[in-house]
Design a protein around this motif. Structure first.
Motif, mmCIF file in Angstrom:
data_model
loop_
_atom_site.group_PDB
_atom_site.id
_atom_site.type_symbol
_atom_site.label_atom_id
_atom_site.label_comp_id
_atom_site.label_asym_id
_atom_site.label_seq_id
_atom_site.Cartn_x
_atom_site.Cartn_y
_atom_site.Cartn_z
ATOM 1 N N ALA A 1 0.642 -1.478 -0.277
ATOM 2 C CA ALA A 1 -0.088 -0.261 -0.088
ATOM 3 C C ALA A 1 0.814 1.330 0.039
ATOM 4 N N LEU A 2 0.391 2.099 -1.285
ATOM 5 C CA LEU A 2 0.720 3.534 -0.886
ATOM 6 C C LEU A 2 -0.252 4.699 0.256
ATOM 7 N N ILE A 3 0.168 5.367 1.176
ATOM 8 C CA ILE A 3 -0.352 5.989 1.404
ATOM 9 C C ILE A 3 0.229 7.476 2.292
ATOM 10 N N GLY A 4 -0.413 8.077 2.925
ATOM 11 C CA GLY A 4 -0.271 9.676 3.139
ATOM 12 C C GLY A 4 -1.134 10.587 3.000
ATOM 13 N N PRO A 5 -1.272 11.789 4.076
ATOM 14 C CA PRO A 5 -2.231 12.409 3.932
ATOM 15 C C PRO A 5 -2.616 12.664 2.658
ATOM 16 N N ILE B 1 3.862 -1.474 3.852
ATOM 17 C CA ILE B 1 3.247 0.077 3.448
ATOM 18 C C ILE B 1 4.339 1.163 3.381
ATOM 19 N N THR B 2 4.172 1.775 2.422
ATOM 20 C CA THR B 2 5.093 3.158 1.782
ATOM 21 C C THR B 2 4.091 4.080 2.546
ATOM 22 N N VAL B 3 4.471 4.945 3.098
ATOM 23 C CA VAL B 3 3.807 5.951 3.666
ATOM 24 C C VAL B 3 4.890 7.850 2.861
ATOM 25 N N LEU B 4 3.562 8.047 2.839
ATOM 26 C CA LEU B 4 4.381 9.321 1.849
ATOM 27 C C LEU B 4 4.286 11.153 2.412
ATOM 28 N N THR B 5 5.000 11.763 2.290
ATOM 29 C CA THR B 5 4.206 13.140 2.497
ATOM 30 C C THR B 5 5.198 14.504 1.671
ATOM 31 N N ARG B 6 4.402 15.620 1.719
ATOM 32 C CA ARG B 6 4.701 16.304 0.856
ATOM 33 C C ARG B 6 6.338 15.559 -0.443
ATOM 34 N N GLY B 7 6.195 14.155 -1.217
ATOM 35 C CA GLY B 7 6.298 14.117 -2.333
ATOM 36 C C GLY B 7 7.757 13.138 -1.815
ATOM 37 N N LYS B 8 8.045 13.161 -0.140
ATOM 38 C CA LYS B 8 8.776 12.224 0.237
ATOM 39 C C LYS B 8 8.325 10.754 0.381
ATOM 40 N N LEU C 1 8.136 8.784 3.873
ATOM 41 C CA LEU C 1 8.314 9.267 5.435
ATOM 42 C C LEU C 1 8.715 7.864 6.118
ATOM 43 N N ALA C 2 8.272 6.913 5.557
ATOM 44 C CA ALA C 2 8.423 5.589 6.446
ATOM 45 C C ALA C 2 7.730 4.606 5.762
ATOM 46 N N LYS D 1 2.722 3.013 14.377
ATOM 47 C CA LYS D 1 3.551 4.178 15.593
ATOM 48 C C LYS D 1 4.136 4.439 15.507
ATOM 49 N N ASP D 2 4.781 4.798 13.905
ATOM 50 C CA ASP D 2 5.542 6.066 14.351
ATOM 51 C C ASP D 2 5.164 7.142 14.295
ATOM 52 N N PRO D 3 6.211 8.129 15.416
ATOM 53 C CA PRO D 3 5.808 9.130 15.630
ATOM 54 C C PRO D 3 5.489 10.478 14.724
ATOM 55 N N ARG D 4 6.345 10.063 13.429
ATOM 56 C CA ARG D 4 6.678 10.994 12.410
ATOM 57 C C ARG D 4 5.102 10.763 11.104
ATOM 58 N N VAL D 5 4.743 9.746 11.266
ATOM 59 C CA VAL D 5 3.715 8.879 10.118
ATOM 60 C C VAL D 5 2.393 9.443 11.192
ATOM 61 N N ILE D 6 2.104 9.519 12.571
ATOM 62 C CA ILE D 6 1.005 10.336 13.282
ATOM 63 C C ILE D 6 1.282 11.547 12.875
ATOM 64 N N GLU D 7 1.983 12.228 13.315
ATOM 65 C CA GLU D 7 1.946 13.974 12.654
ATOM 66 C C GLU D 7 1.520 14.485 11.776
ATOM 67 N N ALA D 8 2.141 13.652 10.042
ATOM 68 C CA ALA D 8 1.679 13.973 9.202
ATOM 69 C C ALA D 8 -0.170 13.261 8.894
ATOM 70 N N TYR D 9 -0.258 12.794 9.606
ATOM 71 C CA TYR D 9 -2.074 12.566 9.588
ATOM 72 C C TYR D 9 -2.727 13.716 10.635
ATOM 73 N N ILE D 10 -2.655 13.472 11.695
ATOM 74 C CA ILE D 10 -3.196 13.806 12.731
ATOM 75 C C ILE D 10 -2.412 15.443 12.933
ATOM 76 N N GLY D 11 -1.207 15.666 12.885
ATOM 77 C CA GLY D 11 -0.482 17.077 12.876
ATOM 78 C C GLY D 11 -0.345 17.298 14.395
ATOM 79 N N VAL D 12 -0.249 16.215 15.012
ATOM 80 C CA VAL D 12 0.864 16.165 16.551
ATOM 81 C C VAL D 12 2.287 15.897 16.725
ATOM 82 N N PRO D 13 3.215 17.037 17.034
ATOM 83 C CA PRO D 13 4.408 16.906 16.743
ATOM 84 C C PRO D 13 4.722 16.256 17.160
ATOM 85 N N HIS D 14 5.774 14.941 17.366
ATOM 86 C CA HIS D 14 6.165 14.771 18.358
ATOM 87 C C HIS D 14 7.427 15.099 18.770
ATOM 88 N N ALA D 15 7.717 14.360 19.813
ATOM 89 C CA ALA D 15 8.926 14.570 20.260
ATOM 90 C C ALA D 15 10.330 14.639 19.818
#
Length: 252
Positions: free
Chosen positions: A36-40, A219-226, A228-229, A238-252
Motif C-alpha cells: 500500500a502507498l498511503i499518506g495525507p 506499507i510505504t508512507v509519503l508526505t510532501r513527495g518524500k 516518510l516511513a 506507531k511511528d511518531p512521524r506518521v502520526i504527526e503527518a496524519y493528525i498534526g500532533v508533533p512528536h518529541a
C-alpha cells in the motif's frame, strides 16, 4: 520468490514548473505481496502512482519492472508486459452488460494492437466461458446481463477489476479502490482483492486505513513527495512521524 522484487523505483522525481510533487522516492515491491502507498492529502501518492504506471514521465529517476527498465516506455507497452492499473473513476461501458464489458477486455488481449471490435460469432463464443469465469470470480454472476450503468458503485469497481484481470496481468495497481463505497461494498471488494492477490502482486493507493491494515503486507508512507516511513501496519501506525503527518500532533 517471496523475496524477489517485481517493481522498483529509485530516485523517482516529478517536478511541475518548479513544484516538486515527488521528490527522490525509492520504492521496492516484493512479488506476491499487497503493498500500500498511503499518506495525507497532497503527499504525492497519485503522482507517484502515475509515474509508476507511466501515465506521467519522471523528471528524474528509474523504474524497473521484472528486471526490465520501463522508465521511458509508454503505458500501453507497460501494460503488455503485465503491469496493469485501475483508475479512481470507474471506467466501464455503461450501455453494455457486465458480461459484454469483460468480453471486450478479453477481445483486446487476444487481438493485440487491432482496433477492430467486431469479431465473428465463433470468436465471441470462444470468449464466452472465460468471461463468465471472470464475472463469477468477482461475485457478479447474478448481475452479468445487467447494463453496467445500473450497477451499484461497488459492483462497478468489481466489474472494473474483472476487466483488468481479463488482460491477465502479473501485477495489478489499484488507485483508491474503496473510494466512495458503502461499508458493504468495501467489505466485498476487500475480499475480492485478497482473493486475487493469491496469484498476483498488488500495489494500491488507498485512504481507508482499516482496509490498508487488513490487506497490506507492506506499507510505504509519503508526505510532501518524500518517503516518510515504510514497514508493516503495526510499525508505521506507531511511528511518531506518521502520526504527526496524519493528525498534526508533533512528536518529541
Amino acid at each position: 520468490m517471496a523475496n524477489e522484487i517485481i517493481l522498483s523505483a529509485s530516485g523517482l522525481t516529478k517536478e511541475f514548473k518548479g513544484f516538486v510533487a515527488v521528490d527522490d522516492v525509492t520504492l521496492s515491491v516484493r512479488r506476491g505481496t499487497i503493498h500500500a502507498l498511503i499518506g495525507p492529502n497532497g503527499a504525492g501518492k497519485t503522482t507517484c502512482f502515475n509515474l509508476l504506471t507511466k501515465v506521467l514521465s519522471p523528471t528524474a529517476g528509474r523504474i524497473i519492472y521484472n528486471g526490465r527498465d520501463i522508465t521511458k516506455m509508454s503505458p500501453a507497452n507497460v501494460a503488455r508486459l503485465g503491469l496493469v492499473r485501475s483508475f479512481q473513476i470507474s471506467a466501464v461501458f455503461g450501455h453494455m452488460t457486465a458480461l459484454e464489458n469483460v468480453r471486450i477486455a478479453l477481445q483486446r488481449r487476444i487481438r493485440g494492437d487491432s482496433f477492430d471490435f467486431w469479431c465473428s460469432e465463433r470468436v465471441l463464443s470462444s470468449l464466452h466461458d472465460e468471461a463468465w469465469e471472470l464475472i463469477t470470480a468477482v461475485g457478479l454472476t447474478e448481475f452479468a446481463m445487467i447494463p453496467a450503468r445500473e450497477l451499484s458503485y461497488g459492483r462497478k469497481r468489481a466489474l472494473e477489476i474483472a476487466t483488468t484481470l481479463a488482460l491477465d496481468p502479473e501485477m495489478l495497481l489499484l488507485d483508491e479502490p474503496m473510494a466512495g463505497m458503502t461499508q458493504e461494498d468495501v467489505e466485498r471488494v476487500s475480499a475480492l482483492i485478497k482473493e486475487i492477490s493469491q496469484k498476483r502482486t498488488i500495489l494500491m493507493v488507498e485512504h481507508n486505513l482499516s482496509v490498508v491494515a487488513s490487506l497490506s503486507d507492506r506499507i510505504t508512507v509519503l508526505t510532501r513527495g518524500k518517503v516518510l516511513a515504510e514497514g508493516d501496519y503495526a510499525t508505521v501506525s506507531k511511528d511518531p512521524r506518521v502520526i504527526e503527518a496524519y493528525i498534526g500532533v508533533p512528536h518529541a
